[in-house]
Design a protein around this motif. Structure first.
Motif, mmCIF file in Angstrom:
data_model
loop_
_atom_site.group_PDB
_atom_site.id
_atom_site.type_symbol
_atom_site.label_atom_id
_atom_site.label_comp_id
_atom_site.label_asym_id
_atom_site.label_seq_id
_atom_site.Cartn_x
_atom_site.Cartn_y
_atom_site.Cartn_z
ATOM 1 N N VAL A 65 51.757 44.199 -7.963
ATOM 2 C CA VAL A 65 52.133 45.404 -7.225
ATOM 3 C C VAL A 65 50.888 46.010 -6.600
ATOM 4 O O VAL A 65 49.801 46.004 -7.198
ATOM 5 C CB VAL A 65 52.841 46.419 -8.150
ATOM 6 N N LEU A 66 51.039 46.505 -5.385
ATOM 7 C CA LEU A 66 49.980 47.234 -4.678
ATOM 8 C C LEU A 66 50.488 48.633 -4.366
ATOM 9 O O LEU A 66 51.678 48.829 -4.126
ATOM 10 C CB LEU A 66 49.602 46.527 -3.379
ATOM 11 N N PHE A 124 59.251 43.468 -13.635
ATOM 12 C CA PHE A 124 59.404 44.458 -12.572
ATOM 13 C C PHE A 124 59.954 45.760 -13.132
ATOM 14 O O PHE A 124 59.467 46.848 -12.803
ATOM 15 C CB PHE A 124 60.315 43.936 -11.462
ATOM 16 N N GLN A 125 60.979 45.664 -13.959
ATOM 17 C CA GLN A 125 61.613 46.862 -14.505
ATOM 18 C C GLN A 125 60.609 47.695 -15.315
ATOM 19 O O GLN A 125 60.529 48.927 -15.146
ATOM 20 C CB GLN A 125 62.794 46.456 -15.386
ATOM 21 N N GLN A 126 59.840 47.044 -16.155
ATOM 22 C CA GLN A 126 58.876 47.759 -16.987
ATOM 23 C C GLN A 126 57.715 48.295 -16.162
ATOM 24 O O GLN A 126 57.291 49.458 -16.343
ATOM 25 C CB GLN A 126 58.366 46.826 -18.084
ATOM 26 N N THR A 127 57.208 47.477 -15.230
ATOM 27 C CA THR A 127 56.057 47.890 -14.436
ATOM 28 C C THR A 127 56.408 49.036 -13.511
ATOM 29 O O THR A 127 55.645 50.012 -13.384
ATOM 30 C CB THR A 127 55.518 46.700 -13.618
ATOM 31 N N ALA A 148 58.753 51.233 -13.897
ATOM 32 C CA ALA A 148 58.983 52.444 -14.688
ATOM 33 C C ALA A 148 57.665 53.083 -15.105
ATOM 34 O O ALA A 148 57.541 54.319 -15.145
ATOM 35 C CB ALA A 148 59.823 52.112 -15.919
ATOM 36 N N GLN A 149 56.661 52.259 -15.394
ATOM 37 C CA GLN A 149 55.357 52.784 -15.794
ATOM 38 C C GLN A 149 54.595 53.353 -14.597
ATOM 39 O O GLN A 149 53.999 54.431 -14.686
ATOM 40 C CB GLN A 149 54.535 51.673 -16.458
ATOM 41 N N ARG A 150 54.620 52.625 -13.486
ATOM 42 C CA ARG A 150 53.850 53.049 -12.315
ATOM 43 C C ARG A 150 54.529 54.169 -11.540
ATOM 44 O O ARG A 150 53.865 54.968 -10.873
ATOM 45 C CB ARG A 150 53.643 51.841 -11.378
ATOM 46 N N ASN A 151 55.836 54.218 -11.614
ATOM 47 C CA ASN A 151 56.608 55.148 -10.793
ATOM 48 C C ASN A 151 57.728 55.770 -11.624
ATOM 49 O O ASN A 151 58.904 55.589 -11.352
ATOM 50 C CB ASN A 151 57.170 54.391 -9.582
ATOM 51 N N PRO A 152 57.355 56.543 -12.667
ATOM 52 C CA PRO A 152 58.389 57.137 -13.533
ATOM 53 C C PRO A 152 59.262 58.108 -12.740
ATOM 54 O O PRO A 152 58.787 58.867 -11.906
ATOM 55 C CB PRO A 152 57.563 57.862 -14.604
ATOM 56 N N GLY A 153 60.546 58.039 -13.010
ATOM 57 C CA GLY A 153 61.475 58.879 -12.273
ATOM 58 C C GLY A 153 61.856 58.316 -10.925
ATOM 59 O O GLY A 153 62.673 58.913 -10.203
ATOM 60 N N ALA A 154 61.282 57.155 -10.559
ATOM 61 C CA ALA A 154 61.613 56.488 -9.287
ATOM 62 C C ALA A 154 61.490 57.450 -8.107
ATOM 63 O O ALA A 154 62.331 57.480 -7.212
ATOM 64 C CB ALA A 154 63.014 55.883 -9.345
ATOM 65 N N ARG A 155 60.416 58.215 -8.067
ATOM 66 C CA ARG A 155 60.262 59.240 -7.044
ATOM 67 C C ARG A 155 59.511 58.736 -5.814
ATOM 68 O O ARG A 155 59.553 59.374 -4.767
ATOM 69 C CB ARG A 155 59.534 60.445 -7.640
ATOM 70 N N ILE A 156 58.786 57.618 -5.949
ATOM 71 C CA ILE A 156 57.958 57.112 -4.856
ATOM 72 C C ILE A 156 58.607 55.853 -4.287
ATOM 73 O O ILE A 156 59.022 54.966 -5.042
ATOM 74 C CB ILE A 156 56.538 56.803 -5.363
ATOM 75 N N PRO A 157 58.718 55.729 -2.977
ATOM 76 C CA PRO A 157 59.391 54.571 -2.360
ATOM 77 C C PRO A 157 58.722 53.249 -2.727
ATOM 78 O O PRO A 157 57.499 53.159 -2.854
ATOM 79 C CB PRO A 157 59.275 54.854 -0.865
ATOM 80 N N GLU A 158 59.552 52.222 -2.837
ATOM 81 C CA GLU A 158 59.086 50.880 -3.189
ATOM 82 C C GLU A 158 59.720 49.859 -2.243
ATOM 83 O O GLU A 158 60.912 49.944 -1.932
ATOM 84 C CB GLU A 158 59.469 50.545 -4.638
ATOM 85 N N ILE A 159 58.923 48.901 -1.795
ATOM 86 C CA ILE A 159 59.403 47.794 -0.971
ATOM 87 C C ILE A 159 59.026 46.502 -1.681
ATOM 88 O O ILE A 159 57.917 46.376 -2.206
ATOM 89 C CB ILE A 159 58.799 47.839 0.448
ATOM 90 N N VAL A 160 59.945 45.542 -1.704
ATOM 91 C CA VAL A 160 59.759 44.322 -2.479
ATOM 92 C C VAL A 160 59.739 43.121 -1.538
ATOM 93 O O VAL A 160 60.565 43.013 -0.620
ATOM 94 C CB VAL A 160 60.881 44.154 -3.528
ATOM 95 N N PHE A 161 58.794 42.203 -1.788
ATOM 96 C CA PHE A 161 58.654 40.986 -0.992
ATOM 97 C C PHE A 161 58.788 39.766 -1.891
ATOM 98 O O PHE A 161 58.214 39.715 -2.983
ATOM 99 C CB PHE A 161 57.267 40.935 -0.323
#
Length: 406
Positions: A205-206, A243-246, A248-261
């Motif tokens: 993840v970046l 992915f699920q664990q990482t 949740a740790q990096r972005n608790p509450g899913a508040r920051i947008p994420e794009i997956v490749f």
């Protein structure tokens, strides 16, 4: 050490084993001198990503047209970089066609693929497709009049490991070796990823940092290895849990947008795909729909995790050269890139998917930049509109309050 193929008398190839320092020592580039982070550069600015998919460097390297395809791919990459001037590049797998490379070190062709980006001082990240470490496939024509190219190890190179004929053989480069070579470059943001996810590599993840709050991430980019080549075409249950664990740790509450490749489309793509050959109709967008989706062999939970995570806005894949559409799927968008390289099947015009991230208010604009300079789906804001539709209620209220205060 790598193999070169030179055509000899009567069109019979000669395989020569020699040492190349090009892949090991890269003056001014081997040490990580630049800061290894990504960031929006100014308030209300954009962060632009060019996605290069299915380049297939090294295809049929023993023929006249194989190297010509590589030159054409160089031209496509350079054209897109010149026209778009991206902040970042994603190499979306099938960077090389390892099953066609008669050399023990396919990283020479990987170097060719990343060179246009590196030469423009643009950072990049890579992940793997099904061809990048595929076993060498013996060309049928070698057993006809063309003949199998003879192997010749120069005696002058005996110190390089070519002392015996057994040292000179057809073998590709492994995923681990390729990613480690890629990571040597200062501009590379690629990563091996957790070794516990083996045999998959390139799981990482970046984060793109905020301009207004540099200590905080404004978006996350996830990269997953969808397999193929040396092992089945799947994203494993172990990867899904990572992915699920990482996330949740990096972005608790899913508040920051994420794009997956990743490279090979999941089976969910087939569920929403327009009928092959039919016009692409809303809510989907795209310019080519000329084949059926060729999905992964199985799904082991990744799509359930993504669709239940409101911060995931889009999945970007390659693999299908005749598709470049985006379609909504539950809470996110499933998008194809665009066949960029001249290697690989299909004669459709080449191009690259462009993603343009806007920090505040967050949005993702996307379009296809073609080799000839034209654009398809010019700056459509599909991902942006979906972000607003599926933005959690609490987050919408916070955004509205923020706007009122301003």
């Amino acid at each position: 050490m790598h193999w070169a193929v030179r055509m000899g008398v009567g069109g019979v190839g000669l395989l020569i084993c020699f040492l190349s320092f090009r892949l090991i020592i890269i003056p001014g580039d081997a040490t990580r001198l630049l800061p290894k982070y990504l960031s929006f550069s100014s308030a209300n600015s954009t962060f632009r990503i060019a996605v290069f998919a299915d380049l297939h460097y090294g295809e049929n390297a023993w023929t006249d047209w194989g190297p010509l395809h590589d030159e054409n791919s160089d031209r496509v990459i350079s054209s897109v970089l010149n026209m778009e001037n991206p902040d970042f590049v994603v190499y979306l797998g099938d960077v090389i066609t390892a099953n066609n490379l008669a050399m023990p070190n396919a990283s020479n062709y990987w170097e060719m693929a990343i060179s246009p980006t590196r030469n423009k001082n643009i950072p990049w990240a890579s992940l793997f497709g099904n061809h990048d470490d595929m076993a060498f496939e013996w060309p049928e024509e070698w057993f006809g009049s063309l003949g199998v190219p003879s192997i010749q190890c120069s005696s002058s190179q005996s110190a390089t490991g070519c002392e015996q004929e057994s040292d000179c053989y057809f073998q590709g480069t492994t995923r681990a070796e390729l990613i480690e070579m890629d990571m040597q470059h200062n501009l590379s943001h690629s990563s091996y990823g957790p070794k516990s996810l083996w045999p998959s590599v390139s799981n990482y993840v970046l984060e793109i940092n905020s301009y207004m709050h540099p200590e905080l991430p404004a978006a996350f980019l996830y990269f997953l290895d969808s397999g193929g080549g040396s092992y089945p075409e799947v994203i494993s249950a172990t990867q899904a849990r990572w992915f699920q664990q990482t996330s949740a740790q990096r972005n608790p509450g899913a508040r920051i947008p994420e794009i997956v490749f990743w490279h090979i489309p999941s089976q969910a793509y087939g569920k929403i795909a327009p009928s092959p050959g039919s016009p692409i109709k809303q809510p989907c967008v795209g310019s080519i729909n000329l084949e059926a989706v060729a999905p992964q062999e199985a799904e082991y939970g990744i799509m359930d995790i993504l669709t239940n995570r409101t911060s995931v806005k889009a999945v970007i894949v390659g693999h299908n050269h005749g598709l470049d559409w985006c379609c909504p799927y539950k809470s996110l968008w499933l998008c194809f890139a665009r066949h960029t390289g001249y290697g690989g099947y299909g004669s459709w015009p080449r191009g690259a998917r462009i993603l343009e991230l806007v920090e505040e208010p967050f949005a993702v604009n996307s379009w296809i930049r073609m080799e000839d300079g034209t654009t398809h789906n010019a700056r459509h804001k599909t991902i942006q509109s979906l972000w607003r539709i599926h933005q959690p209620e609490g987050r919408r209220k916070e955004s509205a309050m923020g706007k009122k205060k301003k």
